[in-house]
Design an enzyme around this catalytic site. Structure first.
Site, short mmCIF file in Angstrom:
data_model
loop_
_atom_site.label_atom_id
_atom_site.label_comp_id
_atom_site.label_asym_id
_atom_site.label_seq_id
_atom_site.Cartn_x
_atom_site.Cartn_y
_atom_site.Cartn_z
N HIS A 89 4.22 21.92 28.61
CA HIS A 89 5.03 21.01 29.43
C HIS A 89 5.39 21.70 30.73
O HIS A 89 5.70 22.89 30.75
CB HIS A 89 6.31 20.60 28.71
CG HIS A 89 7.20 19.74 29.55
ND1 HIS A 89 7.00 18.39 29.71
CD2 HIS A 89 8.28 20.06 30.32
CE1 HIS A 89 7.92 17.90 30.52
NE2 HIS A 89 8.71 18.89 30.90
N ASP A 168 14.33 8.23 23.02
CA ASP A 168 14.33 9.00 24.27
C ASP A 168 13.98 8.11 25.45
O ASP A 168 14.56 8.25 26.53
CB ASP A 168 13.33 10.16 24.16
CG ASP A 168 13.14 10.85 25.50
OD1 ASP A 168 14.13 11.41 26.01
OD2 ASP A 168 12.02 10.80 26.06
N ARG A 175 19.40 7.40 32.16
CA ARG A 175 19.83 8.60 32.89
C ARG A 175 19.61 8.43 34.39
O ARG A 175 20.40 8.90 35.21
CB ARG A 175 19.08 9.83 32.38
CG ARG A 175 19.66 10.38 31.08
CD ARG A 175 18.74 11.40 30.43
NE ARG A 175 18.37 12.45 31.36
CZ ARG A 175 17.23 13.15 31.28
NH1 ARG A 175 16.35 12.87 30.34
NH2 ARG A 175 16.98 14.09 32.16
N SER A 190 15.21 15.64 25.84
CA SER A 190 14.18 14.67 26.20
C SER A 190 12.80 15.30 26.15
O SER A 190 11.85 14.73 25.59
CB SER A 190 14.46 14.10 27.59
OG SER A 190 13.46 13.20 27.98
N LYS A 194 9.66 14.71 22.47
CA LYS A 194 8.24 14.33 22.48
C LYS A 194 7.37 15.44 21.92
O LYS A 194 6.33 15.18 21.30
CB LYS A 194 7.83 13.94 23.89
CG LYS A 194 8.54 12.67 24.38
CD LYS A 194 8.14 12.29 25.77
CE LYS A 194 8.85 13.08 26.84
NZ LYS A 194 10.27 12.77 26.99
#
Length: 439
Positions: A89, A168, A175, A190, A194
């Site tokens: 990520h 999420d 948000r 968040s 995932k």
């Protein structure tokens, strides 16, 4: 009449406790997540997000929130089938194309790479949007397709279905409306929700820092990296985070089609921008160690130079539907109107307004202001010099490719670069956080 335990889980009581700064119990956090998919209103969820941002979430609350959001939808548990599969990520930035380069390098070393990628919003581009510059490439992903791709090519990159961490998705959307986007525990939960839903055992995070990053201050980026790693480890994952520089665009190009072109050229030629390669090899060596493979930067570069990484990319893209004729002869469209930013005086490049460059790309049509908006993949930025470089008055610093130019855009573009008598080159990697060893 409701029992005392049930009464304690009504939204009002939970919000009241968090507003007072109290740590929520596990069942209260899970009630928030369940409620987000059932009967909690936008106002109630927004109140929870604001209270969390102001009062904070401790490590236990963050862990439970992460786990509950992951469990709100499908759990693919890829690690049960492929124990050495890794997931990567990035917090994103201008010209951040590392995922597209890292995946084939790691896959060529024998490690399966799975990545569920989001679409871009704001000044940073999403990997999915960039890859859609490849004709025919299909990014829709479910568990069966993901496993099949990993077994066939060692790489699976795609956009997850709505069944992945749906809670999420609800919180994330709100948000943006409640000024709580930069709350560290909410960001970490968040991201990790995932990752847990996907189920890879080893996780690597590229946390950007600098003007073009989500968090511009180094201390905030380091705090996020530490929270991501510690929470992932508490939830049974091996994790490492690299805090890398985003005080200037990464690589030679920023945009959508042009970034894919830079990656393809790098894979085919076996070389490329030094800073881009340093981030890529650092991430590769660290996550390989987590998965139990000995890999140093030299070997990672050898894999790139040998053509094995290009072979991995080619096989993966073909398996996900890319046009075979295009893969044999990649072609990319660049917007026709060129605006040039030149050094106003001689000196050193001292600062780059990287976030503003990303916003200029967005305003020209190369980004997404709202979810679902169309993107022009031909809008591009060519970045010619680097922070700390000596430049001469009138020397080209960067070039912006757009469909229509204007004097206002030209002036705004030129203002993104500051040349002074002194200027320094920032480190590519600021910090590495997490274990180097397989668990």
């Amino acid at each position: 009449m409701a029992s005392p335990a049930a009464a304690a889980l009504v939204p009002y009581r939970i919000l009241e406790r968090k507003r007072a700064g109290l740590a929520l119990r596990e069942e209260e956090i899970r009630a928030v997540v369940t409620g987000s998919l059932r009967n909690w209103s936008d106002g109630q969820i927004g109140a929870f997000l604001m209270a969390a941002a102001i009062r904070g979430l401790d490590a236990a609350e963050t862990r439970v929130l992460t786990e509950a959001m992951a469990q709100s939808g499908e759990l693919w548990d890829l690690g049960a089938v492929l124990p050495r599969a890794i997931d990567k990520h990035s917090t994103g930035g201008v010209g951040d194309k590392v995922s597209m380069l890292l995946a084939p390098v790691i896959a060529a070393c024998g490690l399966p790479v799975a990545k569920l990628t989001a679409r871009g919003l704001g000044h940073t581009g999403g990997t999915a949007d960039k890859l859609e510059s490849v004709p025919g490439l299909v990014l829709d992903m479910d568990r069966d397709r993901c496993l099949r791709l990993l077994e066939q090519t060692g790489i699976a990159i795609g956009v997850p279905s709505a069944s992945i961490a749906p809670a999420d998705r609800r919180l994330y959307g709100l948000r943006n409306l409640t000024a709580t986007v930069d709350c560290l525990p909410l960001v970490a939960s968040s991201v990790l929700a995932k990752k847990l839903a996907l189920g890879a055992r080893s996780l690597v995070f590229d946390v950007k820092t600098g003007d073009g990053a989500f968090f511009s201050r180094l201390e905030d980026s380091v705090a996020l990296a530490e929270l991501l790693v510690s929470t992932a480890e508490e939830l049974g994952r091996r994790a490492v985070a690299v805090v890398s520089d985003m005080s200037q665009p990464l690589g030679q190009w920023a945009g959508h089609a042009c970034e894919v072109r830079e990656v393809v050229e790098c894979l085919r030629a076996g070389t490329g921008d030094a800073r881009l390669l340093e981030v890529t090899t650092t991430l590769a060596t660290r996550v390989a160690a987590l998965a139990g493979i000995e890999l140093d930067a030299a070997r990672a570069l050898d894999v790139l130079r040998s053509g094995k990484a290009w072979e991995s990319f080619h096989a993966w893209a073909a398996a996900q539907g890319a046009d075979p004729a295009w893969l044999d002869r990649p072609r990319f469209e660049i917007a026709p109107v060129e605006l040039v930013a030149e050094a106003p005086v001689s000196g050193r490049l001292a600062a780059v307004a990287t976030r503003e460059l990303g916003m200029l790309l967005l305003e020209a049509g190369g980004g997404r202001k709202t979810a679902g908006a169309l993107i022009d993949p031909a809008i591009s930025l060519s970045y010619r010099v680097r922070l700390g470089d000596q430049v001469e008055a009138g020397e080209e610093l960067a070039r912006l490719y757009v469909q229509e130019g204007s004097e206002g855009l030209r002036v705004a573009f030129a203002r993104c670069f500051r040349v002074e008598t002194e200027g320094a080159s920032p480190p590519v990697v600021h910090r590495v956080i997490g274990s180097r060893r397989a668990g």
